[in-house]
Design a protein around this motif. Sequence first.
Motif, PDB file in Angstrom:
ATOM      1  N   GLN A 300      70.187  75.839  38.292  1.00  9.52           N
ATOM      2  CA  GLN A 300      71.293  75.582  39.197  1.00  9.52           C
ATOM      3  C   GLN A 300      71.853  74.200  38.915  1.00  9.52           C
ATOM      4  OE1 GLN A 300      73.080  77.504  41.227  1.00  9.52           O
ATOM      5  NE2 GLN A 300      71.879  79.191  40.411  1.00  9.52           N
ATOM      6  N   MET A 301      72.954  74.164  38.218  1.00 11.82           N
ATOM      7  CA  MET A 301      73.593  72.889  37.937  1.00 11.82           C
ATOM      8  C   MET A 301      75.062  73.177  37.663  1.00 11.82           C
ATOM      9  SD  MET A 301      72.499  72.096  34.029  1.00 11.82           S
ATOM     10  CE  MET A 301      70.790  71.772  34.284  1.00 11.82           C
ATOM     11  N   PRO A 302      75.894  72.151  37.705  1.00  7.25           N
ATOM     12  CA  PRO A 302      77.306  72.395  37.452  1.00  7.25           C
ATOM     13  C   PRO A 302      77.522  73.001  36.074  1.00  7.25           C
ATOM     14  CG  PRO A 302      76.957  70.153  38.229  1.00  7.25           C
ATOM     15  CD  PRO A 302      75.610  70.743  37.993  1.00  7.25           C
ATOM     16  N   GLU A 303      78.550  73.840  35.968  1.00  9.22           N
ATOM     17  CA  GLU A 303      78.838  74.517  34.711  1.00  9.22           C
ATOM     18  C   GLU A 303      78.975  73.521  33.554  1.00  9.22           C
ATOM     19  OE1 GLU A 303      78.693  77.586  34.081  1.00  9.22           O
ATOM     20  OE2 GLU A 303      79.627  77.690  32.106  1.00  9.22           O
ATOM     21  N   GLY A 304      79.618  72.396  33.838  1.00  5.65           N
ATOM     22  CA  GLY A 304      79.794  71.386  32.787  1.00  5.65           C
ATOM     23  C   GLY A 304      78.458  70.936  32.231  1.00  5.65           C
ATOM     24  N   ALA A 305      77.508  70.673  33.136  1.00  6.52           N
ATOM     25  CA  ALA A 305      76.195  70.213  32.694  1.00  6.52           C
ATOM     26  C   ALA A 305      75.496  71.288  31.874  1.00  6.52           C
ATOM     27  CB  ALA A 305      75.349  69.847  33.909  1.00  6.52           C
TER      28      ALA A 305
ATOM     29  N   THR C 126      78.793  69.736  19.544  1.00  7.14           N
ATOM     30  CA  THR C 126      79.557  68.776  20.356  1.00  7.14           C
ATOM     31  C   THR C 126      80.756  69.459  21.017  1.00  7.14           C
ATOM     32  OG1 THR C 126      80.618  68.026  18.329  1.00  7.14           O
ATOM     33  CG2 THR C 126      78.881  66.643  19.221  1.00  7.14           C
ATOM     34  N   LEU C 127      81.224  70.562  20.416  1.00  7.99           N
ATOM     35  CA  LEU C 127      82.272  71.338  21.078  1.00  7.99           C
ATOM     36  C   LEU C 127      81.809  71.710  22.490  1.00  7.99           C
ATOM     37  CD1 LEU C 127      84.064  74.387  19.508  1.00  7.99           C
ATOM     38  CD2 LEU C 127      82.869  74.708  21.606  1.00  7.99           C
ATOM     39  N   PHE C 128      80.584  72.222  22.595  1.00 11.08           N
ATOM     40  CA  PHE C 128      80.076  72.593  23.910  1.00 11.08           C
ATOM     41  C   PHE C 128      79.875  71.360  24.787  1.00 11.08           C
ATOM     42  CE2 PHE C 128      78.898  76.389  21.503  1.00 11.08           C
ATOM     43  CZ  PHE C 128      79.339  77.365  22.370  1.00 11.08           C
ATOM     44  N   ILE C 129      79.365  70.303  24.171  1.00  9.45           N
ATOM     45  CA  ILE C 129      79.066  69.100  24.962  1.00  9.45           C
ATOM     46  C   ILE C 129      80.355  68.508  25.535  1.00  9.45           C
ATOM     47  CG2 ILE C 129      78.143  66.761  24.822  1.00  9.45           C
ATOM     48  CD1 ILE C 129      76.197  67.820  22.666  1.00  9.45           C
ATOM     49  N   LEU C 130      81.378  68.380  24.693  1.00 13.86           N
ATOM     50  CA  LEU C 130      82.635  67.796  25.166  1.00 13.86           C
ATOM     51  C   LEU C 130      83.301  68.690  26.215  1.00 13.86           C
ATOM     52  CD1 LEU C 130      84.126  66.440  21.809  1.00 13.86           C
ATOM     53  CD2 LEU C 130      82.872  65.195  23.561  1.00 13.86           C
ATOM     54  N   GLN C 131      83.220  70.016  25.973  1.00 14.66           N
ATOM     55  CA  GLN C 131      83.765  70.948  26.954  1.00 14.66           C
ATOM     56  C   GLN C 131      83.082  70.786  28.297  1.00 14.66           C
ATOM     57  OE1 GLN C 131      83.359  75.215  26.342  1.00 14.66           O
ATOM     58  NE2 GLN C 131      84.881  75.044  24.707  1.00 14.66           N
ATOM     59  N   GLY C 132      81.750  70.680  28.239  1.00 10.02           N
ATOM     60  CA  GLY C 132      80.992  70.494  29.468  1.00 10.02           C
ATOM     61  C   GLY C 132      81.398  69.211  30.162  1.00 10.02           C
ATOM     62  N   ALA C 133      81.530  68.150  29.382  1.00 15.40           N
ATOM     63  CA  ALA C 133      81.914  66.864  29.966  1.00 15.40           C
ATOM     64  C   ALA C 133      83.290  66.966  30.609  1.00 15.40           C
ATOM     65  CB  ALA C 133      81.908  65.789  28.884  1.00 15.40           C
TER      66      ALA C 133
END
Lengths: 328, 529, 324, 319
Positions: A300-305, C126-133
């Motif tokens: 359970q964490m924000p989608e971004g994380a 990093t595509l996923f990481i930046l998207q997440g950020a």
Amino acid sequence: MSNSLTADAPVPFGRRLRRLMSDRPLIPLILLLVLLVVVLQILRPGIVNERWIANTIKFAIPLAILAGCQTMAMLTGGIDLSVSTSATMAAFIMATQVVNHDPSVAIAIALVPPVLIGLANGIGIGVFRVHPLIMTLGTSLIGSGFLQVYQRTVIATGTSVPPGLAWLGTGLTYGVPNALLLFVPVAGFILFLLNRTGFGRLLYAVGDNERAARLAGVAYWQVITALYVLSGLLSGIAGLLYVGLIKAPSLSLADPLMLPSVAAAVIGGTSIFGGRGGYTGTIVGALILTVLTTLLTILQMPEGARRILFGLIVLLVTAAYLRIIEDR
Amino acid sequence: MPALHHPLVDPTSKSRGKPVTTDPILIATGVAKHYGAVAALRDASLSVLPGEVHALMGANGAGKSTLVKILTGAVRPSAGSIRIRGREHTVRSPAEARRAGLVSVYQEPSLIPDLDVLANLRLTDTPVEPFRAFVEELGVPDLDLSETARDIPLAVLRVLDLARALAIEPDVLLLDEMTAALPANLAERVLDVVKRQSRSGRSVIFISHRFIEIQALCDRATILRDGETVGVVDIVPRIEERIVELMLGAKVEKTRIRAAATTGASPIAAGPARLAVRHLQVGTKLNDVSFDLANGEVAGVVALEGQGQDELFAVLSGSIRPSGGEVLVDGARVAFAHPADAIQAGIAYVPGDRSEALLGHRSVRENIALPFSARLRNWGPIDMRREQQTVLKAIERLQIDTRAQREVQRLSGGNQQKVTIARWVAAGARTILCFDPTRGIDVGTKRQIYQLMRELAGQGHSVLYYTSELEEVQLVCDRAIVIFGGRVVDVLPVALADEAALTRAAYGLPRDAAPAGVLAGTQDGAAAP
Amino acid sequence: MTRFLRRRGWVAGLFVLLALLFVATKIIQPGYGAGDFASLSRAVLPYAFAVAAQTVVVIAGGIDLSVAAMMALTSVTAAAMMNGASPEFALFVVPFVLLLGFVLGAINGILIIVTRVPDIVVTLATLFILQGAALLVLNAPGGSAAEWLKAMVVGTVPLPLLPEAVTAWFPKALLLLVVCLGIVWIPLKRSKLGLSLYAIGSSELAAFRSGVPVARTRILAYAFSGLFGAMGGLALTMSTGIGAPIPGPYLLASVAAVVLGGVTLGGGRGGLVGPIVAVFVLRLVRTDLTLMALDPNVTTIIEGVIMVVVVMLGAFLAMKGRRS
Amino acid sequence: QGTYTIGVSNTVQGNGWREEMICAIKAEALASGKVAKLNIAHRNTDAAGQSEDIRNLISAGVNAIVVNPADPSGVNAALKEATDKGIVVVAVDQAVTEPSAYVVSNNQEQYAYLGAKWLFQQIGGKGDVVYMRGAAGASADSDRDKGFKKALAEFPDVKVVHEVFTGWQQDQGKQQILDFIATGTPFNGIWTSGIDNVIVDALVESQTPLVPVVGADNAGFVGQLNTVPNFTGAAVTNPGSIGAAGVTLALQILDGKKPATQTVLVDPQLWENATEEGKAKLKAAADPSLSPEWPVSISIPGWTDYTKEQIVACKGPGE
Ligand SMILES: Nc1ncnc2c1ncn2[C@@H]1O[C@H](COP(=O)(O)OP(=O)(O)OP(=O)(O)O)[C@@H](O)[C@H]1O
Ligand SMILES: Nc1ncnc2c1ncn2[C@@H]1O[C@H](COP(=O)(O)OP(=O)(O)OP(=O)(O)O)[C@@H](O)[C@H]1O
Ligand SMILES: [Mg+2]
Ligand SMILES: [Mg+2]
């Protein structure tokens, strides 16, 4: 009572372990998989049960087949970005054709476009020497365009998923996914192809040293064309299985599998530069990614994380694995 | 071993007798380098004085290039220490070496292929005017600085590489087989320039297999054998014998004897020629070349660098198409569009550069078995047992050391070369085109290859054998076909094909003319790169 | 002349193609004029920056799959920071976001060097990481942009002494594009760093032996890619007035335009002009397809076919060139 | 035949709902008899790309533009340019904040509120629910989130045990719910943002108790509500035919009949199978001949004039 066994082991254990792992790269990969499962079990005690394992396998199988296509393409130094489009095309066309045709006929019709896409890829890459990335990207655009146009013509037809495919995709027999009935032969075929046939040898040869292969009498274009046609066909089969599993044909059905199929092959130790790798690793790679998806869904964490974590873990796993197998 | 004697250098015009009391500018001790199981260097040492031209000598694979790469930071040593002007240095990159005053011209050109000459100069902060001056002095008068490096012929590239190094005005200049790929007139100018370099107090480390150059240029020589420094000698007249002894160690006598014993078989002269070449034409590189290769014959091809031999082999192996003339196999006309066609006609090609022929990451077995699956109808399941037998037979026959057989790139160079030949022995090719097969191979392995060639000939195979080492002709071949300027200028029976005769022929001189008299003419002919 | 054609032939061909497309556009829509050209320039803006970002790394022998995600992250960062802030604050936001892009790009490069994982995989991660950020910054489209920033892409450049009929053909968006790309690319290309980028892309070994600091150059290539990505992100915020955390279709478009623009995947060859002209070509094709009111699904096919055919043509020409 | 040219801009391709919207627009344009030509820009893109499409439509000289906005304010500048040129702009499905544009919108907040409220009542005002959202970062998703949270606030004893983004992808939704079922965590109901029939499939396949599920009026899900035994659930309408309403409104304005307000909200309906009355509505709505991804509410009374055959034929004027 067990101390008698350890009496004669003076060689440093760490060194032997490293040697073992670099000689058998599958071992660290499986250890990584087990580690992820253990983390999952710790975070959600009880989740690792028979049902979950069956589900994981069901979802990993279509990915593993697509990643198999990717593995073979990568062995030759290529990449196939059209696998997801091919899979979606086969699934959607089958689901619309089956309304008016016998399932076997519908399946046969559905597999034609993926094969044609593969053929176009093969000719573009093998004969015209277009970069695989661009060629498969282009055919994938063209394929999805055709699918959209086709879709317009079959709105009135409706769609359906034949019970046989649904049984194969979702069913369990004594707790074992029926999809294995398809996957075991497919995986066996790919493994046999790569390790025991002339064609498999040539995939490695072309990817390792194209010039050497040519001097040994290998016709590059033949190998590449056959490869991408096969890749199209297998993608189509994966698409059919996937629609049996999801039971909802749509125009973007397999799109979410595109990037993971590349990632599974890479995590499984296949070199993107060609010549090195194999399918067993890819299968484990597909399992790792599927478990990782579960792990991130459950957390359970924000989608971004979640996405950040996904990227980090993929990078870490690949880097760690490269370190282990390169350490010779 | 000395290859072609250099007829253009006057051995007397050398500056000698410099004082040797100064401290060395460069000292390397105990340098070692391991590539996996291969030890490229074990224990090399070297000491270079200011203003000295110091030769680095050794058989192929002795480790000369590796030492140069380590000294200039292109490769990290596994062990050893380097002192420059008395101070300990860890040279991590060529850029760092350059700051310490060491600049190398490597064995392979190191201009950036996609940049033009000017950009290449800017990249290395090379002053343009001195560079231009050196280029002209080195015999390339009208160089276009906006030419892309990719489009420049190899010999000119080497000159540019050298001019660039010179323009930087290094304290120590390292030249790795600088003259090997140059036509004679350019080579001579290189020697002149290097000589002047040392007169102005700079040091040069000079690698060459040509004794005549060493004699003309160098003050001292360090000799490497199997990755170890085995001696340092002053270059004085008649020092060659001593150097050869050091280079080859105890092996030298044996080689001569054994190799000689293997020669003498004569070709099986029955029926039409296995391979006949008629009026072959490849652009401006090959002109009206005709010759026959009989069943059971080993025909030597002798030529200076770049006389069209590459094109000849490329045509015969199906890699390029000729622009005129014809090739006949067993009397029937053939036209190869792809190496597969040549292989189908029973002609196999063993390239000089092993990396062109081998799958580095694959096993010995897969490398040898590669041609079996090349053709479409052999793409199916492999009969693993049969393959294993065939491969083992070939391995045994060539005595390949398969300790590191999981990846061919980990084998030693000689064993790699054997694998490339074994492949075609296993596939049963009737005609084998060998392009300098003993390049970079140690003396023992060379002997095995000579023996194998004779054995193959004895069994009715035909071999076309290009070699850059002239003495091999009499050890292996039945005949020598000499090519110069794209034409066959002479065909010598083996008895007449001694090194002196071959050298003369290779420079395009008539069989019995005196070498000195035609020097001027030679220069023009060999100049065109 | 022949050398000019060999080196610049592809780009020259693209210019000809673009001119032909303008003629075609004029035929399809006789009223096509300055205002429409301004629209085209604004449409080109984000794509052009994405393509510039991709071009730098491709020239250096790499590939960057995180281009679109980088644009999304920098776009939402800018929009979130400017939300409710004063116009003056935006003066600070712009350099901050550009720096952010530069640093994140450099991190891409550092990860490639340190982990030794192939660039395609690192940038996929990093595509996923930046998207997440980006999602953490704004979980839905939102934020805002300072009015003066938005105004920078609207209207035309007031050139003194020139009649309006002429100035109408100089949209601000085009000027902004030329200035932003030129200010970075021209000095970069002229500098040693620029040469080094080409050098490591052309032959890493030769570059290393020529004294090029290969690792540092690779990192900087990705850093500049990040910088251009940040410009693209800002362009998105400027033209939409918001930041959207979901990346737009810029990744695949950037790879396609790079290849169409004559930059070889694998590195060492090509420049920035070709890919930018390719972007104009692709955008104008899209305009024409819309003007012709073609079935929208057919347009996808046409775009794919153009890409494949042009690249095949290029490969075919290269092959013939090698033969002769 | 008609005289008007109508431009359409849409930014999601290959999704059943959006495809239905396009077909509804085509059918309405044909049925109205007032449209000479449709000019459709339909692809996957973002707000910047949509602005490009809108400007291309302006260049093409259309009389009106029907737009399904990628974002409520991201395309304002382009829309303003259109209205400045005298082009009638109607935003459908989602509102835009550009004041000169007209809006015929599905009320997304109400959509979520209605369904969530029904679900929470259905489980007796307390219990654990699974919240399966749409695509992270999409503005329709965050509107729906507001509605869901509003309903949640009214039921303090209802807890969200699991919140996840399906990305509006069927396969992801299915894997996510199967993963969650495997954890063994009990739950009393599921709210979905339109990825619904695969969720019911997952419940059936894994033989877990059939908890109430709220979804959209997609043909597949409506069929399940009618046929799956012991299954209660509700479909909230979210008509793709809203596109046709946009065409109708645009034509009215072009004919000089301006509406009273700039914004018309089409409020969703809820069809459930818990009551006899609801069952009857569902029976009437069900349409097994439609693709499972297509909403069954293929028309909006008062706003659309085409027949089912026309929308299924998916042909516009001049085709
Ligand atoms: N990268 C490498 N990996 C494995 N082995 C290597 C590598 N580079 C060199 N070697 C081996 O090290 C040995 C020494 O090579 P080196 O190139 O230094 O020889 P050399 O004296 O310059 O020979 P030559 O006269 O042919 O140029 C050879 O046996 C070669 O095969
Ligand atoms: N899989 C294999 N394992 C071991 N040896 C093989 C294998 N395939 C081929 N060979 C050997 O390689 C050689 C060439 O085989 P190949 O089948 O290519 O011959 P070919 O050129 O087709 O000959 P033919 O014209 O007689 O059919 C033969 O000596 C054969 O014994
Ligand atoms: Mg040598
Ligand atoms: Mg050497």
